[in-house]
Write a protein that holds these residues in place. Sequence first.
Motif, PDB file in Angstrom:
ATOM      1  N   ASP A   1       0.870  -1.170   0.000  1.00 12.33           N
ATOM      2  CA  ASP A   1       0.000   0.000   0.000  1.00 12.33           C
ATOM      3  C   ASP A   1       0.911   1.226   0.000  1.00 12.33           C
ATOM      4  N   PRO A   2       0.877   2.043  -1.035  1.00 16.59           N
ATOM      5  CA  PRO A   2       1.807   3.172  -1.108  1.00 16.59           C
ATOM      6  C   PRO A   2       1.642   4.180   0.025  1.00 16.59           C
ATOM      7  N   ARG A   3       0.483   4.163   0.672  1.00 11.84           N
ATOM      8  CA  ARG A   3       0.250   5.104   1.768  1.00 11.84           C
ATOM      9  C   ARG A   3       0.945   4.672   3.058  1.00 11.84           C
ATOM     10  N   THR A   4       1.225   3.361   3.223  1.00 12.68           N
ATOM     11  CA  THR A   4       1.802   2.870   4.471  1.00 12.68           C
ATOM     12  C   THR A   4       3.093   2.085   4.263  1.00 12.68           C
TER      13      THR A   4
ATOM     14  N   GLU B   1       6.718   0.769   4.134  1.00 15.08           N
ATOM     15  CA  GLU B   1       7.997   0.991   4.803  1.00 15.08           C
ATOM     16  C   GLU B   1       9.029   0.113   4.095  1.00 15.08           C
ATOM     17  N   PRO B   2       9.961   0.694   3.339  1.00 16.20           N
ATOM     18  CA  PRO B   2      10.852  -0.091   2.478  1.00 16.20           C
ATOM     19  C   PRO B   2      11.817  -1.022   3.190  1.00 16.20           C
ATOM     20  N   ASN B   3      12.029  -0.891   4.462  1.00 20.71           N
ATOM     21  CA  ASN B   3      13.014  -1.728   5.143  1.00 20.71           C
ATOM     22  C   ASN B   3      12.404  -2.910   5.888  1.00 20.71           C
ATOM     23  N   ARG B   4      11.153  -3.200   5.688  1.00 22.25           N
ATOM     24  CA  ARG B   4      10.498  -4.311   6.388  1.00 22.25           C
ATOM     25  C   ARG B   4      10.632  -5.585   5.574  1.00 22.25           C
ATOM     26  N   ALA B   5      11.417  -6.525   6.067  1.00 26.97           N
ATOM     27  CA  ALA B   5      11.697  -7.771   5.351  1.00 26.97           C
ATOM     28  C   ALA B   5      10.431  -8.581   5.100  1.00 26.97           C
ATOM     29  N   GLU B   6       9.485  -8.564   6.044  1.00 25.32           N
ATOM     30  CA  GLU B   6       8.275  -9.372   5.857  1.00 25.32           C
ATOM     31  C   GLU B   6       7.449  -8.889   4.668  1.00 25.32           C
ATOM     32  N   THR B   7       7.560  -7.619   4.321  1.00 24.38           N
ATOM     33  CA  THR B   7       6.857  -7.114   3.144  1.00 24.38           C
ATOM     34  C   THR B   7       7.362  -7.802   1.889  1.00 24.38           C
ATOM     35  N   TYR B   8       8.648  -8.004   1.785  1.00 26.30           N
ATOM     36  CA  TYR B   8       9.226  -8.634   0.599  1.00 26.30           C
ATOM     37  C   TYR B   8       8.908 -10.125   0.546  1.00 26.30           C
ATOM     38  N   VAL B   9       8.803 -10.769   1.702  1.00 20.93           N
ATOM     39  CA  VAL B   9       8.386 -12.170   1.740  1.00 20.93           C
ATOM     40  C   VAL B   9       6.941 -12.272   1.267  1.00 20.93           C
ATOM     41  N   LEU B  10       6.074 -11.390   1.771  1.00 14.68           N
ATOM     42  CA  LEU B  10       4.674 -11.376   1.336  1.00 14.68           C
ATOM     43  C   LEU B  10       4.566 -11.079  -0.157  1.00 14.68           C
ATOM     44  N   LEU B  11       5.407 -10.170  -0.646  1.00 10.03           N
ATOM     45  CA  LEU B  11       5.416  -9.841  -2.066  1.00 10.03           C
ATOM     46  C   LEU B  11       5.786 -11.060  -2.909  1.00 10.03           C
ATOM     47  N   ALA B  12       6.819 -11.766  -2.517  1.00  3.81           N
ATOM     48  CA  ALA B  12       7.235 -12.968  -3.255  1.00  3.81           C
ATOM     49  C   ALA B  12       6.138 -14.027  -3.236  1.00  3.81           C
ATOM     50  N   GLN B  13       5.477 -14.199  -2.087  1.00  4.85           N
ATOM     51  CA  GLN B  13       4.378 -15.162  -2.001  1.00  4.85           C
ATOM     52  C   GLN B  13       3.223 -14.756  -2.910  1.00  4.85           C
TER      53      GLN B  13
END
Length: 175
Positions: free
Chosen positions: A24-27, A29-41
Amino acid sequence: MNKKGHVLNAILLALGLGVILTIDPRTFEPNRAETYVLLAQKIGQLSLPIILGALFPDVDTAFGKHRKTLHNLPVLIVFLAFPLVFDNLHFVWIGVATHYVLDMVGSKRGIALFYPLSPQEYDLPTGVATSSKYADIVTYVVTAAELVVLAGIHYYVISLDVSLADTAAAFTAVL
């Protein structure tokens, strides 16, 4: 478009839609590793259904009339309704719909949207021949436009990350 163009479109859509549905571009945070795991999933979940949906309409090259038999609105409606009935194959409809858009906007011939009621093919004057040196560029431009539309729908109209069955149930509850 040719098979290469449809596969390229589907892969880029899975990547782009994965980003749209995960970040979500409004929230963000580029340094959160779990975001990238969720993105890959999410990209993994989207890739196969979108690619299958993008390739499905061209099955009509083996039978029937190409760009008519499986390139029409009744077929798209079946794919839209499939998750409502069977609660699976979410996002296949996006592959089918974007296949239609790529054939109508990206190639010269167009598709018969109202087949079998009408054999007339519809297109926009923006298309190029499938063998053109500009075919890949047109695919990138059309894909970018599709992602902008999907992002607009997801962020401002209705979340694309909910099942169509849940959306239909919520819609009928309102009525």
